[in-house]
Design an enzyme around this catalytic site. Structure first.
Site, PDB file in Angstrom:
ATOM      1  N   LYS A 131       0.833  -1.212   0.000  1.00 13.81           N
ATOM      2  CA  LYS A 131       0.000   0.000   0.000  1.00 13.81           C
ATOM      3  C   LYS A 131       0.866   1.259   0.000  1.00 13.81           C
ATOM      4  O   LYS A 131       0.711   2.139  -0.843  1.00 13.81           O
ATOM      5  CB  LYS A 131      -0.929   0.021   1.234  1.00 13.81           C
ATOM      6  CG  LYS A 131      -1.853  -1.169   1.333  1.00 13.81           C
ATOM      7  CD  LYS A 131      -2.766  -1.075   2.533  1.00 13.81           C
ATOM      8  CE  LYS A 131      -2.053  -1.197   3.862  1.00 13.81           C
ATOM      9  NZ  LYS A 131      -1.468  -2.518   4.143  1.00 13.81           N
ATOM     10  N   ARG A 185     -10.382   0.448   8.631  1.00 12.79           N
ATOM     11  CA  ARG A 185      -9.945  -0.934   8.864  1.00 12.79           C
ATOM     12  C   ARG A 185     -10.987  -1.722   9.658  1.00 12.79           C
ATOM     13  O   ARG A 185     -10.740  -2.871   9.996  1.00 12.79           O
ATOM     14  CB  ARG A 185      -8.653  -0.900   9.679  1.00 12.79           C
ATOM     15  CG  ARG A 185      -7.400  -1.135   8.883  1.00 12.79           C
ATOM     16  CD  ARG A 185      -6.230  -1.069   9.866  1.00 12.79           C
ATOM     17  NE  ARG A 185      -5.045  -1.674   9.373  1.00 12.79           N
ATOM     18  CZ  ARG A 185      -4.022  -0.990   8.864  1.00 12.79           C
ATOM     19  NH1 ARG A 185      -4.096   0.305   8.714  1.00 12.79           N
ATOM     20  NH2 ARG A 185      -2.935  -1.619   8.507  1.00 12.79           N
ATOM     21  N   ARG A 232      11.615  -5.582   5.281  1.00 13.25           N
ATOM     22  CA  ARG A 232      11.355  -4.144   5.070  1.00 13.25           C
ATOM     23  C   ARG A 232      12.258  -3.273   5.955  1.00 13.25           C
ATOM     24  O   ARG A 232      12.505  -3.577   7.106  1.00 13.25           O
ATOM     25  CB  ARG A 232       9.895  -3.837   5.403  1.00 13.25           C
ATOM     26  CG  ARG A 232       9.617  -2.339   5.469  1.00 13.25           C
ATOM     27  CD  ARG A 232       8.189  -1.979   5.494  1.00 13.25           C
ATOM     28  NE  ARG A 232       7.384  -2.762   6.397  1.00 13.25           N
ATOM     29  CZ  ARG A 232       6.058  -2.809   6.329  1.00 13.25           C
ATOM     30  NH1 ARG A 232       5.428  -2.134   5.410  1.00 13.25           N
ATOM     31  NH2 ARG A 232       5.390  -3.554   7.191  1.00 13.25           N
ATOM     32  N   ARG A 249      10.813  -1.692  11.493  1.00 11.89           N
ATOM     33  CA  ARG A 249       9.631  -1.407  12.313  1.00 11.89           C
ATOM     34  C   ARG A 249       9.488  -2.456  13.415  1.00 11.89           C
ATOM     35  O   ARG A 249       9.675  -3.640  13.148  1.00 11.89           O
ATOM     36  CB  ARG A 249       8.365  -1.422  11.429  1.00 11.89           C
ATOM     37  CG  ARG A 249       8.088  -0.088  10.805  1.00 11.89           C
ATOM     38  CD  ARG A 249       7.021  -0.117   9.756  1.00 11.89           C
ATOM     39  NE  ARG A 249       5.796  -0.839  10.104  1.00 11.89           N
ATOM     40  CZ  ARG A 249       4.703  -0.842   9.339  1.00 11.89           C
ATOM     41  NH1 ARG A 249       4.703  -0.139   8.210  1.00 11.89           N
ATOM     42  NH2 ARG A 249       3.638  -1.515   9.689  1.00 11.89           N
ATOM     43  N   ARG A 276      -0.765  -9.770  12.733  1.00 11.17           N
ATOM     44  CA  ARG A 276      -1.390  -8.638  12.016  1.00 11.17           C
ATOM     45  C   ARG A 276      -2.219  -9.141  10.831  1.00 11.17           C
ATOM     46  O   ARG A 276      -3.299  -8.628  10.542  1.00 11.17           O
ATOM     47  CB  ARG A 276      -0.299  -7.678  11.494  1.00 11.17           C
ATOM     48  CG  ARG A 276       0.227  -6.748  12.574  1.00 11.17           C
ATOM     49  CD  ARG A 276       1.573  -6.183  12.208  1.00 11.17           C
ATOM     50  NE  ARG A 276       1.577  -5.383  10.990  1.00 11.17           N
ATOM     51  CZ  ARG A 276       2.671  -5.116  10.279  1.00 11.17           C
ATOM     52  NH1 ARG A 276       3.838  -5.590  10.662  1.00 11.17           N
ATOM     53  NH2 ARG A 276       2.600  -4.376   9.203  1.00 11.17           N
TER      54      ARG A 276
END
Ligand code: AP5
Length: 517
Positions: free
Chosen positions: A10, A86, A121, A150, A161
């Site tokens: 995203k 969400r 990431r 992160r 998640r």
């Protein structure tokens, strides 16, 4: 709006979209992370939820988003919401404020790829740019040295998640089903962007055209009530069992067909068909309103004429010879009605719109586009020969069949066909569907409506289930989407909530549809 599982890309796509289209990118994840690193009150509250991969409470996020949406830059440039809503409560709070997207893009990526993407990431805290150790390594050592991971990107947290995402996503899909487009996010980021980009460009063009042309014709009150109804329906209209259909319902379908057909023609398609069987247009029902069909054809024709194209609306004439001559019942009198219809006072009829029949001799130099009203085979008479001769003569010019019925019907003696059966069927199938709508019922019944199948070019087939909300209120919920027209079996499986098993025999309440489709 853009949505998708964690690491579906995203943020990566939003970077490119915002750069190209100049909209304001609002990522709840980014705003929350900024609040956390600034140590604000919101950040302190959100931190614990985020680090454990859970959702931050609705009231915190919603207040953040609505404040951001009210700022001047958003009003000027438009918005791109990433990671919000969400939950159904979040979607509801946007609906209450009439904040709705033009398009809802959903990125689809397999779970194992998502986990690998998250674990690899890295973020540049200085520029906010997203990297990946393998897929998108940093440009130089200096950037590499300052990259951070992160805290919610460990394998264990990503799995949780992902589970939370899957639990929540279903609850908001029905709100956006009418504008939702699923995109395969498991391709190079440039390829994914290319697809999103072409959707957005088309959307932009549609909006510009709408504001320029069509809407001027309707008076404003009409338009307001129409768009109100449309927004309420969020996908497809309700109360389709009531015949005659209300004007809003008919207008909804006219507009839906028009937009799909225009998009297909803009994409260079020349052999198209529209198959719409709302009850008023379904020849299997005991009421068939030719007026609705002709009204649809008139709207298509006038809209193409508005774009400067010369349109020929064609209805097949009487077929057969002498005492055996005849017309399909459904089309009897159609040409006369077409001629008597109101085509406006500005001299369009006879110039930009003409009426003809089906056959090669109807094709004239000046014609730009052909709309054929329900061409059909009848017992003892096959229209395909004339149709083929006509399309051959039309060459590259678009030919749109509206509700054709080109399946073989039983012959009677003495009939000469110009082509063999296989060849005829292949020819009939060479027209590409640009709009499809069919209601779904239990086998052998036409009540109650159980669901609907809709396709509007270039999007996927959408399967809806009709749900009674209260005795007089119903809605359609999106069950699934399909790249190709689903078989009865596939529809059956979706209604029963099953993952598709290709080897399975066709059984169950929808099994009958295999024969229709
Ligand atoms: P958020 O930041 O929104 O996290 P997310 O939804 O889990 O999404 P990600 O940011 O992890 O992934 P992405 O889809 O943006 O992928 P990206 O482009 O980075 O939210 C974080 C947290 O905040 C939530 O867990 C929650 O606690 C809270 N929160 C946020 N919104 C909330 C809300 N509305 N309500 C309540 N709580 C909320 O890409 C991922 C990686 O893959 C990158 O390394 C990238 O380089 C790589 N990649 C991207 N595209 C490709 C590609 N095409 N091919 C190969 N690699 C690719």
């Amino acid at each position: 709006m853009i949505s998708g599982a964690p690491a579906s890309g995203k943020g990566t796509q939003c970077e490119m979209i915002a750069q190209k289209f100049g909209v304001v990118h609002i990522s709840t994840g980014d705003i929350l992370r900024a609040e956390v690193s600034a140590g604000t009150e919101i950040g302190n509250k959100a931190k614990e939820f985020m680090n454990s991969g859970r959702l931050v409470p609705d009231e915190i996020v919603t207040a953040m988003v609505t404040t951001r949406l009210s700022l001047k830059d958003v009003k000027e440039k438009g918005w791109l919401l990433d990671g919000y809503p969400r939950s159904s409560a979040q979607a509801e709070s946007l609906e209450k404020r009439s904040i709705r997207p033009d398009i809802y893009v959903m990125l689809e990526v397999p779970d194992d790829v998502l986990i690998d993407r998250c674990v690899g990431r890295r973020l540049d805290p200085l520029t906010g740019k997203i990297y990946h150790v393998k897929n998108f390594p940093p440009e130089n050592e200096e950037i590499k040295d300052r990259l951070v991971t992160r805290p919610d990107d460990t394998e264990e947290k990503v799995k949780s998640r992902l589970e939370i995402y899957k639990r929540n996503v279903e609850s908001i899909l029905s709100t956006y089903s009418g504008v939702m487009v699923k995109i395969n996010g498991n391709r190079a980021k440039e390829v994914v962007f290319e697809e999103i980009n072409s959707l957005l460009l088309r959307l932009q063009k549609d909006k510009e055209e709408k504001s320029k042309s069509g809407e001027l014709v309707r008076n404003e009150n009409q338009l307001d009530s129409l768009s109100l109804e449309k927004n309420k329906w969020r996908g497809i209209p309700t109360k389709l069992n009531n015949i005659p259909h209300s004007r809003e319902i008919r207008e909804y379908f006219y507009e839906d067909v028009l937009q799909a057909t225009k998009r297909a023609i803009e994409d260079g398609k020349t052999r198209l068909k529209v198959e719409i069987s709302i009850p008023e247009l379904n020849p299997e029902m005991d009421v068939y309103r030719i007026g609705t069909l002709l009204e649809l054809v008139r709207i298509l024709a006038l809209s193409f004429a508005d774009d400067g194209k010369r349109v020929k609306v064609c209805v097949q004439g009487s077929m057969g010879e002498g005492a055996l001559a005849g017309m399909p019942l459904q089309l009897a009198g159609t040409r006369k009605i077409l001629e008597f219809m109101d085509w406006g006072d500005d001299g369009v009829m006879g110039t930009f719109v003409n009426i003809g029949s089906i056959g090669a001799k109807e094709v004239e130099e000046q014609d730009g586009i052909y709309i054929l009203v329900a061409p059909q085979n009848a017992v003892g008479n096959c229209i395909i020969g004339d149709l083929k001769a006509m399309t051959d003569a039309a060459a590259h010019r678009p030919v749109i069949l509206v509700n054709p019925k080109l399946r073989d019907v039983p012959g009677s003696s003495g009939i000469m066909q110009t082509m063999g059966r296989e060849e005829r069927l292949a020819y009939a199938a060479s027209f590409e569907i640009c709009y499809f709508f069919r209601l779904l019922y239990y086998y052998g019944t036409q009540y109650p409506i159980m669901g609907a199948l809709r396709m509007s070019y270039p999007y996927e087939y959408q399967l809806y289930k009709r749900v009674d909300e209260s005795p007089k209120k119903e809605k359609y919920e999106l069950l699934s989407t399909f790249e190709k027209r689903p078989s009865g079996e596939e529809i059956n499986d979706s209604f029963e909530g099953k993952v598709r098993d290709k080897a399975k025999e066709s059984k169950g309440i929808w099994g009958f549809l295999s024969s229709i489709f």
